[in-house]
Design an enzyme around this catalytic site. Sequence first.
Site, PDB file in Angstrom:
ATOM      1  N   ASP A  36     -11.275   2.326   4.155  1.00  0.00           N
ATOM      2  CA  ASP A  36     -11.485   0.881   4.133  1.00  0.00           C
ATOM      3  C   ASP A  36     -12.951   0.510   3.932  1.00  0.00           C
ATOM      4  OD1 ASP A  36      -9.468  -1.049   4.307  1.00  0.00           O
ATOM      5  OD2 ASP A  36      -9.025  -0.545   6.391  1.00  0.00           O
ATOM      6  N   GLN A  41      -4.841  -1.662   9.690  1.00  0.00           N
ATOM      7  CA  GLN A  41      -4.694  -2.966   9.046  1.00  0.00           C
ATOM      8  C   GLN A  41      -5.231  -4.090   9.941  1.00  0.00           C
ATOM      9  OE1 GLN A  41      -3.669  -3.456   5.917  1.00  0.00           O
ATOM     10  NE2 GLN A  41      -3.696  -5.674   6.005  1.00  0.00           N
ATOM     11  N   LYS A  88       0.840  -1.199   0.000  1.00  0.00           N
ATOM     12  CA  LYS A  88       0.000   0.000   0.000  1.00  0.00           C
ATOM     13  C   LYS A  88       0.876   1.251   0.000  1.00  0.00           C
ATOM     14  CE  LYS A  88      -3.726  -2.558   2.224  1.00  0.00           C
ATOM     15  NZ  LYS A  88      -4.529  -2.877   3.419  1.00  0.00           N
TER      16      LYS A  88
HETATM   17  N1  GUN Z   1      -6.598  -7.082   6.035  1.00  0.00           N
HETATM   18  C1  GUN Z   1      -6.831  -7.794   4.907  1.00  0.00           C
HETATM   19  N2  GUN Z   1      -7.426  -7.016   3.968  1.00  0.00           N
HETATM   20  C2  GUN Z   1      -7.572  -5.783   4.518  1.00  0.00           C
HETATM   21  C3  GUN Z   1      -8.126  -4.552   4.044  1.00  0.00           C
HETATM   22  O1  GUN Z   1      -8.615  -4.425   2.913  1.00  0.00           O
HETATM   23  N3  GUN Z   1      -8.070  -3.525   4.920  1.00  0.00           N
HETATM   24  C4  GUN Z   1      -7.560  -3.629   6.170  1.00  0.00           C
HETATM   25  N4  GUN Z   1      -7.569  -2.558   6.957  1.00  0.00           N
HETATM   26  N5  GUN Z   1      -7.059  -4.758   6.642  1.00  0.00           N
HETATM   27  C5  GUN Z   1      -7.060  -5.827   5.814  1.00  0.00           C
END
Ligand code: GUN
Length: 290
Positions: A116, A93, A49
Site C-alpha cells: 500500500d 483495507q 482486488k
Molecule cells: N481504502 C481506500 N483506498 C485504499 C487503498 O488504496 N488501500 C487501502 N489499504 N485502503 C484503502
Amino acid sequence: MKLIDGKLIAATILEEITEEVTQLGEEKPRVIFIRVGEDPASVSYVRNKERAAAMTGIRADLRVFPESVTEKELVSEVEALNQDSSVHGILVQAPLPGHIDEAKVFRAVLPEKDVDGFHNVNIGKLCQEDPTGSVACTPAGIIELLKRSDISVEGKHVVVLGRSLIVGKPVALLFLQKGPFANATLTVCHSRTKDIASITRQADILVAAIGRAHFVTVDMLKPGSVVIDVGINRIEDTSRKRGYRLVGDVDFEAASEIVSAITPVPGGVGPMTVAMLMQNTLQAFKASKE
Ligand code: GUN
C-alpha cells in the site's frame, strides 16, 4: 474532449503483469488482504482486488475480522504475516474502525511487504525520491494514467483537493518529484482552504480527492484543463436495482463541456488503484528474491 479510460488502461497493465507472472517459476507472488467489518464500499474494493489477483495469477487470501477487533489483535495478525516467508504483500483495507489507530497498524507491516505504500519508511522514500520504496496505489495510478494518456505534467500548475495519507499527500509528493510526468507546480487545498474556487480555476491539472459528490462544479474549472476525479461516492438512485449509483467529486456532465480531458467515475482512477496494487505485489515478490 478526451475521456481518460482508466478501465482500459488498467486492463492493459493487468495483461502486462499477467504475462510477467506467467514467466515466473513455480512460486508466485502472494498477497494477503485484511478487512475489518462489512463496510459495503470496502467489501466491494477488496473483492475487486481479489478478482484482479486471480486474473493475473497472483495468489491472494482474504482475512476478515469483526468490527470489534482490537488494535492489538490486528497488529498480531500483521506481525505473523511479516514472519511468513510465503507472503510477499500485506494490505489492511482502510478505513479501520475509530477505536483503532490506523497509522499504527500500517506501521506494523514490514516496509518490504507494504504494498500500500503507507508505512513511514515508504512515505520517507517517496519524499527522498528513492525508487526502492513502494508508492501508494491510487497516487501511482493517477501518474500512470497521465503517462499513458500522454498528458505532460512538467511546469503545469497541479491543484490537489484533499490531504489524506491515501491520496492527497502522496500524489502531491509524486507531482513534486524531479523527472518525467512530474516537475509540477503544486497547490494542495483542503477543508480549511479559503476560496477554493479561485485556486481550482488556476489548475492546469485538477486532482479531486475529497470524497464529496459533485463538490467540483464547472465554474471551479479552467477551460481546457485536465481533471482527475478520485471520488467514488454513492448517491441515492431509485431507478437502479441496487438503489444507488456511483459519482465522482466532480460534476462530470458539465465539466466534460469545457475540459480537455477527464476521468469518468466509475471506470477512471478506481481500476488503476487495483492495477497498481498488483504491480506493487509483483515488485515486492521480485525484491524478496534479490
Ligand atoms: N481504502 C481506500 N483506498 C485504499 C487503498 O488504496 N488501500 C487501502 N489499504 N485502503 C484503502
